[in-house]
Write a protein that holds these residues in place. Structure first.
Motif, PDB file in Angstrom:
ATOM      1  N   UNK A 115       5.414 -24.566   7.116  1.00  0.00           N
ATOM      2  CA  UNK A 115       4.130 -23.908   6.914  1.00  0.00           C
ATOM      3  C   UNK A 115       3.799 -23.108   8.163  1.00  0.00           C
ATOM      4  N   UNK A 117       0.741 -21.026   9.794  1.00  0.00           N
ATOM      5  CA  UNK A 117      -0.686 -20.757   9.672  1.00  0.00           C
ATOM      6  C   UNK A 117      -1.142 -20.085  10.950  1.00  0.00           C
ATOM      7  N   UNK A 118      -1.655 -18.898  10.821  1.00  0.00           N
ATOM      8  CA  UNK A 118      -2.156 -18.145  11.961  1.00  0.00           C
ATOM      9  C   UNK A 118      -1.123 -18.098  13.089  1.00  0.00           C
ATOM     10  N   UNK A 120       1.299 -20.091  13.748  1.00  0.00           N
ATOM     11  CA  UNK A 120       1.871 -21.364  14.193  1.00  0.00           C
ATOM     12  C   UNK A 120       2.659 -21.997  13.052  1.00  0.00           C
ATOM     13  N   UNK A 124       7.648 -30.114   7.904  1.00  0.00           N
ATOM     14  CA  UNK A 124       7.517 -31.517   7.523  1.00  0.00           C
ATOM     15  C   UNK A 124       8.530 -31.836   6.428  1.00  0.00           C
TER      16      UNK A 124
ATOM     17  N   UNK B  33      -3.452 -27.444  19.710  1.00  0.00           N
ATOM     18  CA  UNK B  33      -4.480 -26.424  19.961  1.00  0.00           C
ATOM     19  C   UNK B  33      -5.840 -27.067  19.831  1.00  0.00           C
ATOM     20  N   UNK B 104     -11.028 -23.448  14.137  1.00  0.00           N
ATOM     21  CA  UNK B 104      -9.687 -24.020  14.032  1.00  0.00           C
ATOM     22  C   UNK B 104      -8.618 -22.945  13.895  1.00  0.00           C
ATOM     23  N   UNK B 105      -8.973 -21.841  13.248  1.00  0.00           N
ATOM     24  CA  UNK B 105      -7.940 -20.876  12.872  1.00  0.00           C
ATOM     25  C   UNK B 105      -7.914 -19.614  13.726  1.00  0.00           C
ATOM     26  N   UNK B 156      -2.476 -35.442  10.292  1.00  0.00           N
ATOM     27  CA  UNK B 156      -2.769 -34.130  10.860  1.00  0.00           C
ATOM     28  C   UNK B 156      -2.699 -34.129  12.380  1.00  0.00           C
ATOM     29  N   UNK B 160       1.313 -33.997  12.765  1.00  0.00           N
ATOM     30  CA  UNK B 160       1.420 -32.525  12.836  1.00  0.00           C
ATOM     31  C   UNK B 160       0.896 -31.971  14.146  1.00  0.00           C
ATOM     32  N   UNK B 162      -2.064 -31.135  14.704  1.00  0.00           N
ATOM     33  CA  UNK B 162      -2.983 -30.038  14.381  1.00  0.00           C
ATOM     34  C   UNK B 162      -4.367 -30.625  14.112  1.00  0.00           C
ATOM     35  N   UNK B 163      -5.361 -29.737  14.090  1.00  0.00           N
ATOM     36  CA  UNK B 163      -6.738 -30.183  13.889  1.00  0.00           C
ATOM     37  C   UNK B 163      -6.988 -30.468  12.414  1.00  0.00           C
ATOM     38  N   UNK B 250      -8.599 -29.185   5.241  1.00  0.00           N
ATOM     39  CA  UNK B 250      -7.551 -28.535   6.030  1.00  0.00           C
ATOM     40  C   UNK B 250      -7.592 -27.044   5.708  1.00  0.00           C
TER      41      UNK B 250
END
Lengths: 229, 807
Positions: A115, A117-118, A120, A124, B33, B104-105, B156, B160, B162-163, B250
């Motif tokens: 994946x 996203x933006x 990054x 998985x 991040x 977040x993005x 998450x 991952x 990630x946030x 998410x």
């Protein structure tokens, strides 16, 4: 009527009954499994939740088109599997995945999802046991797969396990129910619903004979349907 | 002692064993991040569109609209008013979800920036990003129990890295935050594990301009009942029973809901930092600029340079957010410091040598990124002004001409109402005229101020504006030498649905105290007011504001200092129900003892109205003489006008017994020392066309029509009267933009004889494509002329006197 004639017409009747029975199994709602060929493609329109502040209920939809392509038979996880490539993008999200379905029963074995996203990228891998419906609610693409073959009506209970923490597991019973869906002039189809013990729907799908994947379905707030070619 | 030591060892051993069996080490997981903090823009305030709770207007979406659609209440704001503003909203309702998704993005906007001439603060940028994420696409996960909560954190943040957004609201309220870190710890009590989990998330109760991450934390408690390693039961505990996360989301993108917002354009604005003149951080990198207003950010030293020639003047003004924000120094081409500019002050640099004059701007605190406005006004040897530059949906066109020589440098500078230079067009004209739409010069839209014209040579010119279909108005360039200590508006039309706008401005270098006096039709004072106008400042008033007295018929405005600094204009607007026409004329000084009107149109299709005011302090016997086109006097009537009294009449009504159609021109004389000011208004009887012009004395020199409006859709008419005492040959030259004469027509005109013709009739058809200017001269004989042009559809009309070139 002679015995010979009776035997003859009786034979014809048996053949006809057998033929109708076979037709019913093939064209009706008997046991169903999807059928794939290398190079086969389809497109799924994934409608994710969309936040809309101005709306009363605060939700709309935003679509991403996921393109599926059957790459062929490959070895994965020590088993012979159908390898299916998935790709899609939209609204800042780019998805690439390879899904391995066991050739023997079309159960999902391994899903590798990348994946982006933006800018990054994260990758998985999920693995799934053969003997239960596949559920992966945190995957960006719908991985849910019922246990084949589908027979309508039917109702089966499976035990699924969720890993919590490094050392704990949470087991829950999942009921897969299959019902014949109204054809509405189309090919026979099957309504598949998987619920947990609390009756919460984990996913629901409609499979249609002649189509390679669920023609529509939902899990959580996520809905999808197969695009007409 | 040995025994005591053994007991201590055993106790310690069992303590360690006990802790080891019942409690794991606390673990901490964090996303790669981190989110940024921002404001949640509550609906009850609607700050995104109202500015409430932030910087007021323009609000963040209004700024977006201003730079994308030109108006504050554009499509983005219109949508926002319906979606993001609800005075009756619950106190907790707002944009937390959208902010959290953006945080977040998207990269955090950390700098102020100038985009499209507007300052976007960090809060504006974060607000726009928040609005862009109304339409967030996301995956939603309900949190039905501690297992879900922990599973989401592990998936998450733990795996991952990630946030994940979580709704931490309670009692039905929704409060979404980007969670980026958690600590997890537990103790065991038999078959039960008691967990303590602390989550870390970005706060949204900071100022919209806040930069960075302000951390908030919340701790939750829950337990698992275990059968070996299998969870057989669970629940929240220790205060978390009713206060625990409700759901998670998410986000992965946006399909912006506001139809007025474009994602790419919004990002372009948001990630534009500093000002467009960077990098200009030292003398060698100084940015070349010219007259105009510049909104800038001093995140570091800024340098600007203006190329001046000897004799030029450069006025420099700086407005800071707070005094002392920046230090501004001015250097000559030899890099000698020649001045400093303080906040709100104006400094004028006289160019004693040619070259690049440099303005150095040094911020006191670069990290504060102070914004400042720099106004530059380059003055050349000649300056004139087009006094009315209306704001709104107008297109404007400028024509300028000189005395046949190359114009040299020309600067058109558009100002705001306060006279601050806003933007300019500078050029060097090798020909003898310059014409074009303002848009082509990069000068629109107007801010409702006026247009300064600077050049190396004296100019005549005209500025016309139109809405493109129904409206057209314009007037001549007013040389600053025609600014005067008192200007008079001889007629304020206010009956039968007419409205009159009048404007005036101080063209001097210092503030002026003004007396504005409103007179009735008899010259009596109705009211008077004192005004103070800063240098360059303009004021516009109209009959509909309610401030103008109902008995008011005329207005005079004068400087108490006696300085000749005033210029004004009038705009007449007929009843809107019957006409869309408007007429503009410039008002200048000084008054004259004799006025000439070179054209009277009193026919079945046209009417001509005149207004003459006696601006003197005593009454005057004013003679109105009518002439036919051959210069024959048709009659003279006298009217005694008291001081400040105005005569308003249809021109033809003054002369009983004279056929209106025979009246070609007027001469209005008040005798020696009289101070007369007059104007004329032409109108079509169908109400669709209207034009106005001031009356003036005849001009003893060459007249110009600096515009050429002859085409398939436009007509142009010229009327010239010879005001000398003996016959004169009058020459009409049709010229191109280099001053080359394309056609020449001569006419022998008797005194007071008038020649009137459509331009193409006068010069013959087909007229050359290169035609730009008409020049009229009659030796030493004084001439009076007027030019009127109109659309062939009869809807638009405009005209003014033929000007001479006045230094």
């Amino acid at each position: 009527m002679t015995r010979t004639a009776t035997a003859f017409f009786g034979g014809i009747l048996i053949v006809l009954i057998a033929a109708f029975a076979a037709w019913g199994a093939e064209e009706g709602t008997g046991p169903f499994m999807p059928s794939w060929e290398p190079g086969q493609t389809w497109t799924l329109r994934l409608e994710a939740a969309k936040w809309e502040s101005g709306q009363e209920n605060g939700n709309g939809t935003g679509a991403i088109l996921l393109r599926y392509r059957v790459r062929g038979m490959e070895e994965a996880g020590g088993e012979t599997c159908w390898a299916v490539e998935v790709s899609g993008e939209g609204a800042g999200l780019s998805l690439e995945a390879t899904l391995f379905y066991r050739a023997a029963d079309f159960s999902l074995s391994i899903a590798e999802v990348t994946r982006t996203r933006m800018g990054e990228t994260g990758r998985e891998t999920w693995t799934f046991p053969r003997e239960a419906p596949a559920v992966a609610k945190f995957a960006d693409i719908p991985l849910e797969t019922p246990v084949f073959p589908l027979t309508a009506p039917s109702r089966k209970t499976f035990e699924m396990e969720r890993r919590i923490g490094n050392d704990l597991a949470f087991r829950e019973k999942v009921v897969q129910s299959v019902d014949a869906a109204p054809g509405n002039g189309r090919a026979p189809s099957y309504e598949v619903i998987c619920k947990n013990k609390d009756g919460i729907v984990l996913f629901a799908q409609r499979w249609e004979k002649g189509k390679p994947w669920a023609v529509e379905g939902h899990s959580g707030d996520r809905k999808y349907r197969m695009e007409e070619p | 002692m040995k025994r005591a030591g053994a007991v201590f060892f055993l106790i310690s051993f069992f303590l360690i064993l006990n802790v080891g069996a019942g409690q794991a080490d606390a673990l901490t997981y964090q996303a790669d991040k981190l989110p940024w903090s921002g404001w949640w823009w509550p609906f009850a305030q609607g700050g995104l569109v109202t500015g409430t709770g932030y910087n007021g207007h323009p609000a963040p979406l209004e700024k977006y609209d201003l730079v994308t659609s030109g108006v504050a209440k554009g499509p983005a704001t219109q949508y926002g008013l319906s979606a993001y503003y609800n005075a009756l909203a619950k106190s907790w309702e707002g944009m937390c979800f959208c902010w959290a998704a953006a945080a977040m993005l998207e990269e955090e906007p950390v700098h102020r920036g100038i985009y499209g001439g507007l300052l976007f603060d960090v809060g504006d940028k974060k607000g726009i990003l928040t609005a862009v994420y109304d339409g967030t696409l996301y995956n939603f996960y309900p949190i039905d129990g501690p297992e879900d909560f922990q599973e989401i954190l592990e998936t998450f943040i733990g795996n991952r890295r990630s946030m994940i957004m979580m709704d931490l609201g309670t009692d039905g309220e929704i409060w979404n935050y980007p969670v980026y870190k958690y600590d997890i710890d537990y103790t065991e009590d038999g078959n039960t594990r008691h967990y303590t989990v602390t989550i870390y998330f970005a706060s949204d109760t900071v100022s919209p301009d806040y930069v960075g991450l302000r951390e908030s934390i919340r701790t939750y408690h829950y337990y698992y009942e275990l059968d070996g390693t299998v969870i057989t039961g669970s629940g929240w505990e220790s205060g978390s029973e009713s206060e625990h996360p409700v759901s998670a989301a998410d986000p992965y993108g946006t399909a912006c809901t506001d139809p007025g917002l474009d994602y790419s354009h919004a990002r372009e604005i948001v990630y534009t930092d500093d000002d467009p003149y960077e990098p200009n951080d030292d003398f060698d990198a100084a940015a070349s600029v010219t007259s105009g207003g510049y909104l800038l950010i001093a995140a570091n030293n800024d340098y600007f340079q203006v190329d001046l020639r000897t004799g030029d003047r450069l006025r420099i003004r700086v407005d800071m957010e707070s005094p002392g924000d920046v230090t501004v120094n001015v250097y000559d081409p030899a890099r000698a410091k020649i001045g400093i500019v303080c906040d709100g002050c104006t400094t004028t640099a006289e160019a004693l040598m040619a070259g690049a004059y440099v303005i150095e701007v040094i911020p006191a605190d670069p990290s504060a990124e102070p914004a400042y406005e720099l106004y530059l006004e380059q003055a050349l040897s000649f300056r004139g002004v087009f006094p009315n530059d209306p704001s709104g949906i107008w297109a404007g066109g400028v024509t300028l001409t000189g005395d046949g020589e190359a114009l040299g440098r020309v600067i058109l500078c558009q100002t705001d109402e306060e006279g601050n230079p806003e933007r300019s067009y500078s050029t060097e004209v090798e020909g003898s005229c310059l014409e074009g739409l303002l848009e082509a010069f990069g000068l629109t839209p107007s801010l409702g101020g006026y247009i300064r014209v600077d050049s190396d040579r004296p100019l005549a010119g005209m500025y016309t504006t139109t809405d493109g279909s129904d409206l057209l108005m314009g007037c001549n360039l007013v040389p600053l030498s025609r600014a005067y200590r008192e200007i008079v508006f001889p007629h304020i039309a206010s009956v039968s649905g007419w409205n009159t706008y009048f404007g005036f401005m101080n063209m001097g270098d210092s503030s002026e105290e003004l007396d504005l006096v409103v007179y009735d039709s008899s010259g009596g004072t109705v009211t008077s007011e004192r005004w103070v106008l800063d240098p360059g400042e303009k004021v516009e008033d109209d009959r509909f504001t309610g401030l103008f007295p109902s008995r008011g018929a005329s207005v005079s405005i004068s400087t108490r200092s006696g300085n000749d600094t005033l210029v004004g204009y009038l705009v007449y607007q007929p009843p809107l129900a019957t006409s869309k026409a408007r007429a503009l004329l410039a008002v200048e000084g000084p008054p004259a003892s004799e006025l000439h009107l070179p054209h009277v149109a009193a026919t079945g299709a046209w009417w001509t109205g005149i207004s003459v005011m006696n601006g003197g302090t005593g009454s005057a016997d004013v003679g109105f003489s009518a002439y036919d086109s051959e210069g024959t006097l048709l009659g003279t009537v006298y009217r005694t006008l008291a001081a400040k009294q105005t005569l308003v009449s249809m021109a033809a009504y003054l002369f009983t017994g004279v056929l209106p159609e025979r009246i070609a021109s007027l001469k209005i004389s008040g005798g020696t020392g009289a101070e007369l000011t007059g104007l004329v208004v032409y109108g079509s009887r169908d109400g669709q066309a209207l034009s106005a012009a001031p009356m003036a004395s005849s001009f003893p020199g060459t007249l110009y029509a600096p515009w050429w409006y002859v085409s398939d859709t436009w007509w142009e008419g010229l009327a010239v009267v010879q005001r000398g005492t003996s016959p004169v040959t009058v020459v009409f030259d049709l010229m191109d933009d280099t001053g080359t004469v394309l056609r020449r027509v001569t006419r022998l005109l008797e005194p007071e004889e008038r020649i009137i013709a459509m331009a193409e009739t006068l010069f013959g058809t087909p007229v050359p494509d290169a035609a730009k200017i008409v020049r009229v001269y009659g030796g030493e004989a004084p001439l009076s002329g007027i030019c009127i042009f109109g659309a062939c559809d009869g809807k638009r009309l405009c005209g003014d006197l033929l000007p001479g070139i006045v230094p």
